[in-house]
Scaffold this active site. Sequence first.
Site, PDB file in Angstrom:
ATOM      1  N   GLY B 132       0.825  -1.213   0.000  1.00 34.45           N
ATOM      2  CA  GLY B 132       0.000   0.000   0.000  1.00 34.45           C
ATOM      3  C   GLY B 132       0.849   1.248   0.000  1.00 34.45           C
ATOM      4  O   GLY B 132       1.124   1.821   1.059  1.00 34.45           O
ATOM      5  N   TYR B 133       1.275   1.659  -1.185  1.00 36.70           N
ATOM      6  CA  TYR B 133       2.097   2.868  -1.291  1.00 36.70           C
ATOM      7  C   TYR B 133       1.326   4.003  -1.962  1.00 36.70           C
ATOM      8  O   TYR B 133       0.978   4.983  -1.340  1.00 36.70           O
ATOM      9  CB  TYR B 133       3.363   2.555  -2.108  1.00 36.70           C
ATOM     10  N   GLU B 248      12.309  -3.499  -4.755  1.00 36.61           N
ATOM     11  CA  GLU B 248      11.290  -3.604  -5.795  1.00 36.61           C
ATOM     12  C   GLU B 248      11.904  -3.296  -7.154  1.00 36.61           C
ATOM     13  O   GLU B 248      11.632  -3.966  -8.137  1.00 36.61           O
ATOM     14  CB  GLU B 248      10.135  -2.627  -5.506  1.00 36.61           C
TER      15      GLU B 248
END
Lengths: 375, 385
Positions: B132-133, B248
């Site tokens: 959840g960014y 990431e």
Amino acid sequence: MTLLTDDQRQLADMTRSFLAEEGTIKKQLRHWRDIGCKDGFGHGLWKQMAELGLTGLAIPEEDGGLGLGATEAALVMEEVGRNLTPSPFLTTALVAVEALKGTEQGKRWFPGIIAGETVAAFAVDEGPHHRPRQIALEARRSGNGFALSGTKQFVVHGASADVILVAARTAGSAGEAEGLTLFAVPRDAAGLEIENVTLADSSKAARLTLSNVAVDADAVVGEVDHGFEPLRRAMRVGRTGAAAEMVGLASGASTMTLDYLKQRKQFGKLIGEFQVLQHRAAHLFGEIEIARAATWKAAELVDKGDDRAGLMTHVAKAKAGRVSALAVQEAVQMHGGIGMTDEHDIGLYMKREKVLDALFGDSNYHARMVRMLAA
Amino acid sequence: MADLETFREQTRAWLEANCPPEMRTPMRSEDDACWGGRHFKFQSEAQEQWLRVMGEKGWTVPDWPAAYGGGGLSPAETKILKEEMKAIGARNPLSSFGISMLGPALLKYGTEEQKKRFLPEIARGEIRWCQGYSEPGAGSDLAGLQTKAEDMGDHYLVNGQKVWTSYADKADWIFCLVRTSTESKHGGISFLLFDMESEGVSTKPILLISGYSPFCETFFDNVRVPKDQLVGEVNRGWNVAKYLLGHEREMISGMGLGSGTSKTLAQSLGEIDDAILAAEVALFDVDALAFAAMSEHFIDQLKAGEAHPAMPSMMKYAGTELNKKRHELIMAAGGSDALEWESERSRGGKAPREWLRTKANSIEGGTSEVQLGIVAKHILQLPGA
């Protein structure tokens, strides 16, 4: 593992500080260009490189050299490229040495190379483009030796060389890999005419005309009719070395440009603050890193005698060629008007890049080879 | 070295005995990936068994400490395991944001209790995570996020909205950036973990141009999050987020390889009768093979701790641009065949859907422009960047 060993790092550091002191554009390239030196390089520096062991870097230990490989050679070449240092290192200490390894001719010429007294040249191209299979220069059997007739061009340091390795056709016809033979031709051979040509970057690359040049049978390097193999080995080392030189050149040009972006003001701002230039500089940074990784990989595979060495050598030369072209184009553009002046060094990078890209096959040639091998 | 050879032999024998034959075939599509988690429907017994045996050995995360469910292998042993898996064409037993993103962040910033609680579950593929960014108003400018977490004594009360939450509708837990203070933009962010089944969490898939919906909008309405699920210090979550983004980017940059390492684009396309396309493919192969060499070098640098912290940005940028180019060329080579959106022979429009999917590569995980900005600032040290 693709990281350098401690010994390799030491060699790179040593070469970097040596060439940053002795191999600079001012001391070497500009100096020899401005006095109109016929060799285009300084024999004094070649001798100094010998004292550091560099000239014999790739020569086997049993022949008195350091017995190091393409990876170490690439580290040296990167520093040569960064400083645009003119020297016979690539053609003599890497390409000719590779071709001469394990031969009688090697025993003859290695001591001089190790001592920094001998210069060797390599003659492959016969037209404006590198097409090794198309070699047509004829070597006819004659007496107990051969008679060579034909022409070569883009023979780097040809007029300064003590010996020229000439790739000739002893059988078959142009387009075939078989039927080629390598000859070691001394510079004073009768019938050998050498035209010393100055190229755009002020380096020297001769045009040769051979009219019935008589050589003994022992001038053959390797085996008669099977010269493609040593030629290919030497080309792999040469291409990897040229790729490394281009990586160094790109890196040098890019460093000079970044320094300029950090001090030149326009519109009341440092031009390095403009995002459009930042993004182009960041893109170029990545491309140079990738070209270096490809070059190191090619060198590693060459040293291991891996089957993929041929493919990766083509990848490295093609990638380094395109990346270094981008680097010098961005460099001159970002320098603006000052970059167009002879007084500023950046233009010298652009000229050298064009010559290096063409040497031993340009980017298009190598991309085509990648496609042939990959398809 | 002798030890490593022994390890290689034992690993080979173990894989031979334990990797089911069905798991040694190439994946046909993204749908073949095993994500694990509470509600995951395994496609076959072989897929379930492969995850279980690898999870038990800790080999889904071979280089994590054994105490946290990892394999406890050295970098050299990890490399050998990967090589031996590749040699038999073994599929990755688990695709997991827990492994590639949250895990490394917990190893660095988590408390001992958090490591013991979450890492083994991640290693065994029991919990599926989402990230959840991004928020509607905070994409590239991530630090502008507004989702609020109020300190209620023993818990935080979370309210707000996230967007582009990959697989939020399938995830069990979320690792989430929330605002705990408005006094500083970067300094008021905290990093929370919580269960997606908590009261007040809802998700809504977003249909993309590819026709797929891997992403969701995610809504938080008075969600209670226990305080022991905060990772790192309160208001210092940005450090955790940055560290995790590095991982990431490493993961996304790997996509640029595609099948380019073992097989070049020219090989996968076969005969090309257009000279201009053939030349473009040749140049692409040069770029892809050079990038593969860089990836290998980069991974070795990372393992040796020698990589510049901003290098993942360079790799992410180069890898994703390369992947986009690859799919443009596949579309060009395919001609009208590559335009079929729904047909048997096009395998449900694989080519155009993948082509469209790759366009997100240079947006997600930080746009290409953001990555270039990071390189310009942190590596090249250009002014005012």
